[in-house]
Write a protein that holds these residues in place. Structure first.
Motif, PDB file in Angstrom:
ATOM      1  N   PRO A   1       0.829  -1.208   0.000  1.00  0.00           N
ATOM      2  CA  PRO A   1       0.000   0.000   0.000  1.00  0.00           C
ATOM      3  C   PRO A   1       0.860   1.254   0.000  1.00  0.00           C
ATOM      4  CG  PRO A   1       0.003  -1.037   2.169  1.00  0.00           C
ATOM      5  CD  PRO A   1       0.686  -1.988   1.236  1.00  0.00           C
ATOM      6  N   VAL A   2       0.328   2.316  -0.574  1.00  0.00           N
ATOM      7  CA  VAL A   2       1.039   3.589  -0.598  1.00  0.00           C
ATOM      8  C   VAL A   2       1.041   4.193   0.803  1.00  0.00           C
ATOM      9  CG1 VAL A   2       1.003   5.942  -1.505  1.00  0.00           C
ATOM     10  CG2 VAL A   2       0.497   4.019  -3.013  1.00  0.00           C
ATOM     11  N   GLU A   3       2.199   4.686   1.212  1.00  0.00           N
ATOM     12  CA  GLU A   3       2.331   5.338   2.510  1.00  0.00           C
ATOM     13  C   GLU A   3       2.380   6.854   2.320  1.00  0.00           C
ATOM     14  OE1 GLU A   3       4.787   2.378   5.401  1.00  0.00           O
ATOM     15  OE2 GLU A   3       5.964   3.469   3.905  1.00  0.00           O
TER      16      GLU A   3
ATOM     17  N   ALA B   1       0.353  13.659  14.202  1.00  0.00           N
ATOM     18  CA  ALA B   1       0.468  13.007  12.891  1.00  0.00           C
ATOM     19  C   ALA B   1       0.017  11.557  12.954  1.00  0.00           C
ATOM     20  CB  ALA B   1       1.907  13.100  12.392  1.00  0.00           C
ATOM     21  N   GLU B   2       0.391  10.850  14.013  1.00  0.00           N
ATOM     22  CA  GLU B   2      -0.024   9.453  14.141  1.00  0.00           C
ATOM     23  C   GLU B   2      -1.538   9.352  14.323  1.00  0.00           C
ATOM     24  OE1 GLU B   2       2.129   5.839  15.997  1.00  0.00           O
ATOM     25  OE2 GLU B   2       0.982   6.717  17.648  1.00  0.00           O
ATOM     26  N   GLU B   3      -2.097  10.221  15.132  1.00  0.00           N
ATOM     27  CA  GLU B   3      -3.546  10.207  15.343  1.00  0.00           C
ATOM     28  C   GLU B   3      -4.299  10.461  14.053  1.00  0.00           C
ATOM     29  OE1 GLU B   3      -4.091  13.135  18.344  1.00  0.00           O
ATOM     30  OE2 GLU B   3      -3.457  11.814  19.994  1.00  0.00           O
ATOM     31  N   ASP B   4      -3.728  11.307  13.190  1.00  0.00           N
ATOM     32  CA  ASP B   4      -4.400  11.647  11.934  1.00  0.00           C
ATOM     33  C   ASP B   4      -4.235  10.577  10.867  1.00  0.00           C
ATOM     34  OD1 ASP B   4      -5.525  14.009  12.797  1.00  0.00           O
ATOM     35  OD2 ASP B   4      -3.882  15.273  12.080  1.00  0.00           O
ATOM     36  N   GLY B   5      -3.303   9.643  11.067  1.00  0.00           N
ATOM     37  CA  GLY B   5      -3.193   8.534  10.134  1.00  0.00           C
ATOM     38  C   GLY B   5      -1.958   8.504   9.263  1.00  0.00           C
ATOM     39  N   PHE B   6      -0.965   9.359   9.531  1.00  0.00           N
ATOM     40  CA  PHE B   6       0.277   9.274   8.774  1.00  0.00           C
ATOM     41  C   PHE B   6       0.971   7.944   9.060  1.00  0.00           C
ATOM     42  CE2 PHE B   6      -0.368  13.814   8.457  1.00  0.00           C
ATOM     43  CZ  PHE B   6       0.056  14.078   7.165  1.00  0.00           C
TER      44      PHE B   6
ATOM     45  N   VAL C   1      -2.774  20.579  -2.751  1.00  0.00           N
ATOM     46  CA  VAL C   1      -1.695  19.699  -2.278  1.00  0.00           C
ATOM     47  C   VAL C   1      -2.079  18.232  -2.467  1.00  0.00           C
ATOM     48  CG1 VAL C   1      -0.440  18.948  -0.216  1.00  0.00           C
ATOM     49  CG2 VAL C   1      -0.719  21.391  -0.702  1.00  0.00           C
ATOM     50  N   ALA C   2      -3.330  17.893  -2.157  1.00  0.00           N
ATOM     51  CA  ALA C   2      -3.778  16.511  -2.347  1.00  0.00           C
ATOM     52  C   ALA C   2      -3.727  16.118  -3.815  1.00  0.00           C
ATOM     53  CB  ALA C   2      -5.193  16.344  -1.800  1.00  0.00           C
ATOM     54  N   ALA C   3      -4.111  17.040  -4.702  1.00  0.00           N
ATOM     55  CA  ALA C   3      -4.082  16.737  -6.132  1.00  0.00           C
ATOM     56  C   ALA C   3      -2.653  16.481  -6.606  1.00  0.00           C
ATOM     57  CB  ALA C   3      -4.711  17.881  -6.925  1.00  0.00           C
ATOM     58  N   GLN C   4      -1.703  17.271  -6.110  1.00  0.00           N
ATOM     59  CA  GLN C   4      -0.301  17.038  -6.467  1.00  0.00           C
ATOM     60  C   GLN C   4       0.172  15.676  -5.985  1.00  0.00           C
ATOM     61  OE1 GLN C   4       1.366  21.108  -5.065  1.00  0.00           O
ATOM     62  NE2 GLN C   4       2.882  20.256  -6.467  1.00  0.00           N
ATOM     63  N   ALA C   5      -0.137  15.368  -4.722  1.00  0.00           N
ATOM     64  CA  ALA C   5       0.290  14.078  -4.179  1.00  0.00           C
ATOM     65  C   ALA C   5      -0.349  12.930  -4.941  1.00  0.00           C
ATOM     66  CB  ALA C   5      -0.075  13.994  -2.697  1.00  0.00           C
ATOM     67  N   GLN C   6      -1.586  13.088  -5.365  1.00  0.00           N
ATOM     68  CA  GLN C   6      -2.271  12.016  -6.086  1.00  0.00           C
ATOM     69  C   GLN C   6      -1.600  11.731  -7.419  1.00  0.00           C
ATOM     70  OE1 GLN C   6      -5.005  10.202  -4.730  1.00  0.00           O
ATOM     71  NE2 GLN C   6      -4.305   8.860  -6.393  1.00  0.00           N
ATOM     72  N   THR C   7      -1.052  12.765  -8.067  1.00  0.00           N
ATOM     73  CA  THR C   7      -0.352  12.504  -9.337  1.00  0.00           C
ATOM     74  C   THR C   7       0.872  11.628  -9.118  1.00  0.00           C
ATOM     75  OG1 THR C   7       1.053  14.502  -9.219  1.00  0.00           O
ATOM     76  CG2 THR C   7      -1.099  14.722 -10.314  1.00  0.00           C
ATOM     77  N   LEU C   8       1.529  11.772  -7.974  1.00  0.00           N
ATOM     78  CA  LEU C   8       2.675  10.908  -7.669  1.00  0.00           C
ATOM     79  C   LEU C   8       2.214   9.487  -7.376  1.00  0.00           C
ATOM     80  CD1 LEU C   8       4.875  13.184  -5.379  1.00  0.00           C
ATOM     81  CD2 LEU C   8       4.992  12.890  -7.847  1.00  0.00           C
ATOM     82  N   ILE C   9       1.121   9.357  -6.637  1.00  0.00           N
ATOM     83  CA  ILE C   9       0.580   8.031  -6.350  1.00  0.00           C
ATOM     84  C   ILE C   9       0.174   7.340  -7.646  1.00  0.00           C
ATOM     85  CG2 ILE C   9      -1.344   6.817  -5.245  1.00  0.00           C
ATOM     86  CD1 ILE C   9      -1.232   9.048  -3.066  1.00  0.00           C
ATOM     87  N   ASP C  10      -0.475   8.080  -8.525  1.00  0.00           N
ATOM     88  CA  ASP C  10      -0.883   7.508  -9.813  1.00  0.00           C
ATOM     89  C   ASP C  10       0.324   7.111 -10.663  1.00  0.00           C
ATOM     90  OD1 ASP C  10      -3.490   7.973  -9.047  1.00  0.00           O
ATOM     91  OD2 ASP C  10      -3.715   9.810 -10.233  1.00  0.00           O
TER      92      ASP C  10
ATOM     93  N   LEU D   1      -6.711  11.886   0.089  1.00  0.00           N
ATOM     94  CA  LEU D   1      -5.883  10.839  -0.502  1.00  0.00           C
ATOM     95  C   LEU D   1      -6.358   9.447  -0.115  1.00  0.00           C
ATOM     96  CD1 LEU D   1      -2.373  12.439   0.104  1.00  0.00           C
ATOM     97  CD2 LEU D   1      -3.673  12.382  -2.029  1.00  0.00           C
ATOM     98  N   ARG D   2      -7.005   9.331   1.033  1.00  0.00           N
ATOM     99  CA  ARG D   2      -7.443   8.035   1.528  1.00  0.00           C
ATOM    100  C   ARG D   2      -8.922   7.785   1.238  1.00  0.00           C
ATOM    101  NH1 ARG D   2      -3.494   7.177   5.740  1.00  0.00           N
ATOM    102  NH2 ARG D   2      -1.614   6.858   4.501  1.00  0.00           N
ATOM    103  N   ARG D   3      -9.548   8.712   0.511  1.00  0.00           N
ATOM    104  CA  ARG D   3     -10.979   8.607   0.264  1.00  0.00           C
ATOM    105  C   ARG D   3     -11.285   7.356  -0.546  1.00  0.00           C
ATOM    106  NH1 ARG D   3     -13.049  13.929  -2.031  1.00  0.00           N
ATOM    107  NH2 ARG D   3     -11.674  13.303  -3.721  1.00  0.00           N
ATOM    108  N   GLU D   4     -12.231   6.586  -0.082  1.00  0.00           N
ATOM    109  CA  GLU D   4     -12.643   5.384  -0.798  1.00  0.00           C
ATOM    110  C   GLU D   4     -13.467   5.771  -2.018  1.00  0.00           C
ATOM    111  OE1 GLU D   4     -11.825   2.280  -0.168  1.00  0.00           O
ATOM    112  OE2 GLU D   4     -10.648   2.853   1.582  1.00  0.00           O
ATOM    113  N   PRO D   5     -13.301   5.057  -3.140  1.00  0.00           N
ATOM    114  CA  PRO D   5     -14.134   5.360  -4.294  1.00  0.00           C
ATOM    115  C   PRO D   5     -15.602   5.113  -3.983  1.00  0.00           C
ATOM    116  CG  PRO D   5     -12.921   3.317  -4.627  1.00  0.00           C
ATOM    117  CD  PRO D   5     -12.391   3.932  -3.369  1.00  0.00           C
TER     118      PRO D   5
END
Length: 349
Positions: free
Chosen positions: A3-5, A26-31, A291-300, A331-335
């Motif tokens: 899984p992507v971290e 950060a840990e509480e938020d899910g990083f 920022v999320a959109a930028q990170a998603q391009t890297l994940i993709d 970034l963690r949103r389920e489809p």
């Protein structure tokens, strides 16, 4: 496929207590991963990492990166062992050749050999191998051993590298490779091809090596203010990383002018020269959605981990809070679930 971290990269310039507070949030938020940079003239990263280890129970922790020129491999082994013990097996070890060491009078000869041999020495020591080692750069006399117990003999290895030879070395010996200072999705395929060369030579799959991209991050609900601050931050290292990215062509006169202004201490003015499209290749910045959109391009594009680096926001706490509460959920949103086609009256069937 693993899984992507999503990780946070912290500069070691904070006060005691700050690291624990940020790490806990950060840990509480899910990083998934917390990294401390090993940059020249900042606090040694072991102090922040030990504080964060005591404040967390789940996240992986490590330095990006230690180098074998300013710290001997037996000391690197000791710090890796200390963090792994303190975190109950959550440590990773980051190694790189290092940057700007000339400022403190340290030469960096044979960087590939130094990195590879340092890793060999570290893992021989952690694993209790007392047969000795004789390399071109480092050696261990037979019988040399750590005089304390370690939690694990093999905490995961990350190499920091951009170039073909460094990436190939990661393909041979590392679990991850970090491209620091990049948010450019085009670099992912470049790095994968470079890693593949070393991985296949070692009988490994390129997929055995996770690709990590991390860069300056500034997020705020005031997207314009966030991007302005990111420009200033990027200006300070653009000249270092620009030549490392073969997918980007920056006009020589622009780069020269940015460097000239930075050298004169006019970082904000230098940042104003950086256009939007260039900024987005070397930083994550803007609103949480941007920022999320930028990170998603890297994940993709296939990264194993996205790392949001310092300064995170207009202030540390606000940036980390927004990354956790507003960026991570995107970034963690389920489809959305696929609903069956309607067949009743009025469905058009």
């Amino acid at each position: 496929m693993a899984p992507v971290e999503i990780g946070l990269g912290l500069q070691s310039d904070k006060r005691a207590g700050d690291y624990a507070r940020l790490a806990r949030r950060a840990e509480e938020d899910g990083f998934d991963v917390l990294t401390v940079f090993g940059d020249l003239m900042y606090q040694p990263p072991i102090f922040p990492l030990l504080e964060m280890a005591a404040a967390t129970t789940r996240v992986r922790l490590g330095t990006a990166c230690l180098n074998p020129y300013s710290m001997a491999p037996y000391e690197i082994a000791g710090q890796a062992a200390a963090l792994d013990l303190a975190s109950h097996g959550r440590a990773y070890l980051g190694l790189a050749r290092g940057t700007w060491l000339g400022a403190v009078g340290i030469d960096q000869p044979r960087p590939l050999a130094a990195l590879e041999e340092a890793a060999q020495v570290v893992y021989r020591l952690l694993g209790g191998d007392t047969t000795g080692f004789e390399g071109r750069v480092f050696r261990l006399a037979p019988g040399t051993a750590l005089r304390y117990a370690v939690h694990r003999p093999d905490p995961p290895l990350l190499l920091g590298a951009w170039g073909p030879r460094g990436a190939a070395l990661a393909g041979r010996i590392a679990g991850e490779i970090k491209v620091g200072g990049s948010a450019n999705p085009a670099m992912v395929s470049v790095i994968r091809d470079r890693v593949r060369t070393g991985a296949e030579a070692a009988g490994r799959s390129v997929d055995d090596v996770g690709i990590v991209l991390g860069a300056v991050t500034v997020v705020d609900t005031d997207g314009a203010a966030a991007r302005a601050k990111a420009r200033t931050e990027v200006a300070m290292y653009l000249a270092v990383v620009a030549d490392l990215d073969p997918t980007v062509e920056i006009p020589a006169d622009l780069l020269a002018r940015v460097k000239e202004l930075v050298d004169a201490g006019a970082d904000t003015e230098a940042g104003r020269l950086i256009p939007d499209d260039l900024l987005d290749l070397f930083a994550f910045s803007g609103t949480p959605e941007q920022v999320a959109a930028q990170a998603q391009t890297l994940i993709d594009a296939g990264v194993r981990r996205v790392e949001f680096g310092t300064p995170h926001g207009l202030t540390d706490d606000r940036g980390v809070a927004l990354l956790g509460s507003a960026v991570l959920p995107l970034l963690r949103r389920e489809p959305a679930p696929v609903r069956p086609a309607a067949t009743g009256p009025g469905s058009g069937s």
